[in-house]
Design a protein around this motif. Structure first.
Motif, PDB file in Angstrom:
ATOM      1  N   TYR A   1      -0.451   7.202  -4.693  1.00 31.12           N
ATOM      2  CA  TYR A   1      -0.746   6.639  -3.387  1.00 31.12           C
ATOM      3  C   TYR A   1      -2.763   7.187  -3.822  1.00 31.12           C
ATOM      4  O   TYR A   1      -3.419   6.274  -3.544  1.00 31.12           O
TER       5      TYR A   1
ATOM      6  N   LEU B   1       0.810  -1.812  -0.105  1.00 33.62           N
ATOM      7  CA  LEU B   1       0.247   0.309   0.090  1.00 33.62           C
ATOM      8  C   LEU B   1       1.022   1.311   0.085  1.00 33.62           C
ATOM      9  O   LEU B   1       1.804   1.647   0.557  1.00 33.62           O
TER      10      LEU B   1
ATOM     11  N   ASN C   1      -3.951   4.085  -5.707  1.00 29.28           N
ATOM     12  CA  ASN C   1      -4.869   3.157  -5.633  1.00 29.28           C
ATOM     13  C   ASN C   1      -4.896   3.903  -4.195  1.00 29.28           C
ATOM     14  O   ASN C   1      -5.361   2.537  -3.461  1.00 29.28           O
ATOM     15  N   HIS C   2      -6.070   4.819  -3.981  1.00 26.17           N
ATOM     16  CA  HIS C   2      -6.498   5.479  -2.644  1.00 26.17           C
ATOM     17  C   HIS C   2      -8.534   4.253  -2.727  1.00 26.17           C
ATOM     18  O   HIS C   2      -9.171   4.730  -4.151  1.00 26.17           O
TER      19      HIS C   2
ATOM     20  N   SER D   1      -3.539   0.090 -11.451  1.00 31.92           N
ATOM     21  CA  SER D   1      -4.266   0.184 -10.599  1.00 31.92           C
ATOM     22  C   SER D   1      -5.723  -0.077 -10.721  1.00 31.92           C
ATOM     23  O   SER D   1      -6.250   0.380  -9.821  1.00 31.92           O
TER      24      SER D   1
END
Length: 508
Positions: free
Chosen positions: A373, A282, A376-377, A398
Motif C-alpha cells: 500500500y 489498488l 503504491n501510494h 511499484s
C-alpha cells in the motif's frame, strides 16, 4: 492430475513468493493441485495471502491445500526448524501414499489426491530432500526453491570460476581436519573470512571480498548449518526454481544456468513473484489508518512522491545506532517526510528519538506497515531499505527508486545490482563499519570515513541528489522496469515462458 508439494523456510521472504508461484501454477493448468507445508507461525498470514489473490476456496477439496505438520505457538524461525524437519517424513509419506491429510493446527482434513510428481524444497531444508527421496525414490522430481539474489547464491555455493566460494563443505571439513576443530565451530568463520581478493560475479562490477560484509554485527547470525543445507540441496536436487526476475537479474540468472548446466540441471527464473493483482488493483491499507492518514496529510502538504519509506526488514537492524539517529535527523533537517518501519526484534528506538520524530510533524513510527500500500501510494517517492531481493523487487514493481543500506546475506549484492547495474538506487557507503571500512573497488579505492559526521553528510547529499536530476533519472528507469516486470507475465513474457518450461515436463 499433477500434484506439486511446496515447502518453504517459515520466513515471510521465502513464503510469500512461493504462495504466488502456487497461484501461478493453478492458473497455468486446471489439472494441477498444490500442497504447501507451512510453519504454524505463518499459517494465518499465508491463508490470507492466498485468499486475497484467488477465488479458489480454502476447503477440504480445494486445489490448493495449506497445512502445518506441527501445532506450535513458537514464532522464532530457527526454533521451529527442528520440529518441522522431524515431522515432514510422515506427512510426505501420507501424500506419497495418496491418502487424505490433516493440518496439525486447524484440524482441517484435505481429500486424498494422487501422489506428488514434484517437490519444491527450500534450499535451507536439506534433510527434507533425503526424506523425500527415501520415501518416493525416483518417482518424484525434487527442485530447490531458491529465494535471494542469484549472484549471492552463486557467490556462496557456486564454482570459483564464476566468482563463488567453491565447495564450501569440503573447505570447512579440510580446515577442521587441519586445525583439529569441529566443522560446526569454524563454518561461520570460513564463510565470513576475507582476504581482500577481487570478486567478479555475473552481471555485477568487481568488488573486494570484504565488501560483501559491509556491516560488522555484534552477534552475527550463525549461518553454517543453513549454508551446509543449501550445499546439500543444490548438490542432490533435480533442478532449481528461482524467485528471481530476468528483468532485474538476467545476467546473474544466466550465470546460474551456466553453473548448473555443468551438472546437467536446469534453472528456472520464474519471477517477479509479486501478487497477480500488484499492477491491477489498488492495495488497501490493511487497517493501518495512522499510515494512511499520514500519507494523505503529506500528499496534501508536500505533493506527490514526497515521502520516503524506511525499513530494514523483519530481522536485520544497523549495528551502529548513532547512524540510525543521524538518518532520522537528516530527514528532518531536509524536511523529507518519512515512514519508519522498525519490525526487527533488534530495533532500538529510544524515547528521546521517538519524541524528536513525533514532534517534527514529518515522520511516523510503526513496527509494521502495509508495504504494498505504501509503495503504491502517490505520496511515496523513495524506499530506503536494507536491499534484500524481496524489498528491491517490490519497490521496482511499484516504480519506486531506492536508497540502499545493506547489512548481511544477499543484501550487499542485491544493493550493488540496483545501484550499479540497474542504476535505480543510491547505495550508502559511509554507514559501513568493521571490515566494511576497507577501500571500495568501484570507487577507485576510496575508504569510508567511519564517522557519524560522514554519515550525516552522505545522507544529506543523497537526499539532495534524489530530489534533483539524478533522482529523476532513477525514477524514470524504475518506472520503465516496472513496465517490463509487468510485461514479463504476458503470454509471451519471459516469466510466463520460464513457468511453462518448468511445468510442461511435470503435468500428466
Amino acid at each position: 492430475m499433477s500434484h506439486f508439494v511446496l515447502a518453504p523456510l517459515p520466513a515471510w521472504g521465502h513464503v510469500r513468493p512461493l504462495t504466488q508461484l502456487a497461484l501461478r501454477l493453478l492458473d497455468f493448468n486446471e489439472k494441477i493441485v498444490v500442497t504447501i507445508f507451512i510453519g504454524p507461525n505463518l499459517l494465518a498470514k499465508t491463508r490470507a495471502e492466498i485468499s486475497a489473490n484467488t477465488t479458489i476456496p480454502l476447503e477440504h477439496n480445494s486445489r490448493i491445500r495449506i497445512l502445518t505438520t506441527i501445532d506450535s505457538t513458537e514464532q522464532d524461525v530457527f526454533k521451529l526448524l527442528g520440529s518441522l524437519v522431524g515431522s515432514y517424513p510422515e506427512a510426505y509419506k501420507t501424500l506419497h501414499e495418496a491418502k487424505e491429510i490433516t493440518c496439525a493446527t486447524t484440524g482441517m482434513t484435505y481429500n486424498a489426491v494422487k501422489a506428488p510428481v514434484a517437490v519444491l524444497l527450500d534450499f535451507f531444508l536439506g534433510p527434507m530432500l533425503f526424506a523425500t527421496r527415501a520415501i518416493a525414490g525416483e518417482s518424484v522430481r525434487i527442485f530447490t526453491w531458491a529465494t535471494g539474489a542469484p549472484a549471492a547464491i552463486t557467490r556462496i555455493w557456486g564454482p570459483e570460476h564464476l566468482g563463488g566460494l567453491g565447495d564450501f563443505e569440503a573447505k570447512v571439513e579440510e580446515e577442521a581436519r587441519r586445525t583439529g576443530t569441529v566443522a560446526a565451530d569454524i563454518g561461520d568463520m570460513i564463510y565470513r573470512r576475507t582476504s581482500g581478493a577481487i570478486v567478479k560475479l555475473p552481471g555485477l562490477p568487481a568488488v573486494y571480498d570484504y565488501e560483501l560484509f559491509p556491516q560488522e554485527l555484534a552477534s552475527p547470525p550463525s549461518m553454517y548449518q543453513l549454508l551446509l543445507s543449501g550445499h546439500t540441496v543444490f548438490k542432490n536436487c533435480d533442478g532449481v526454481v528461482m524467485s528471481s526476475s530476468y528483468v532485474l537479474e538476467g545476467k546473474a540468472l544466466e550465470g546460474m544456468k551456466k553453473w548448473w548446466a555443468e551438472d546437467g540441471k536446469e534453472v528456472y527464473g520464474i519471477g517477479p513473484l509479486l501478487p497477480r493483482t500488484y499492477w491491477d488493483t489498488l492495495p488497501t491499507d490493511e487497517g493501518a489508518t495512522d499510515v494512511r492518514n499520514f500519507l494523505e496529510e503529506m500528499l496534501g502538504k508536500y505533493g506527490k512522491q514526497s515521502v520516503i519509506l524506511v525499513s530494514f526488514g523483519s530481522f536485520f537492524w544497523p549495528p551502529v545506532q548513532e547512524y540510525v539517529e543521524e538518518l532520522i535527523i537528516g530527514l528532518i533537517d531536509k524536511k523529507f517526510p518519512f515512514i519508519f518501519c522498525h519490525a526487527s526484534p533488534f530495533a532500538i528506538i529510544p524515547p528521546a528519538l521517538s519524541n524528536i520524530i513525533n514532534s517534527s510533524g514529518l515522520g511516523i513510527l510503526s513496527s509494521w506497515v502495509p508495504q504494498q500500500y505504501v509503495l503504491n501510494h502517490p505520496a511515496t517517492g523513495w524506499f530506503l531499505t536494507h536491499g534484500g531481493q524481496g524489498s528491491v523487487t517490490e519497490s521496482l514493481g511499484s516504480g519506486i527508486p531506492l536508497i540502499c543500506w545493506p547489512i548481511e546475506a544477499d543484501q550487499p549484492i542485491a544493493s550493488l545490482q540496483a545501484a550499479q547495474s540497474l542504476r535505480v538506487a543510491f547505495e550508502l557507503v559511509e554507514v559501513r563499519n568493521g571490515q566494511g571500512l576497507g577501500p571500495i573497488h568501484r570507487l577507485g579505492g576510496r575508504k569510508p570515513e567511519g564517522t557519524r559526521a560522514a554519515v550525516g553528510r552522505e545522507i544529506r547529499e543523497v537526499i539532495d541528489a534524489a530530489r534533483g536530476e539524478v533522482g529523476q533519472e532513477m525514477r524514470r528507469k524504475a518506472e520503465a522496469i516496472k513496465a517490463q516486470m509487468q510485461k514479463s507475465w504476458d503470454e509471451e513474457g519471459v516469466a510466463a515462458k520460464e513457468l511453462a518450461a518448468f511445468v510442461e515436463k511435470l503435468v500428466l
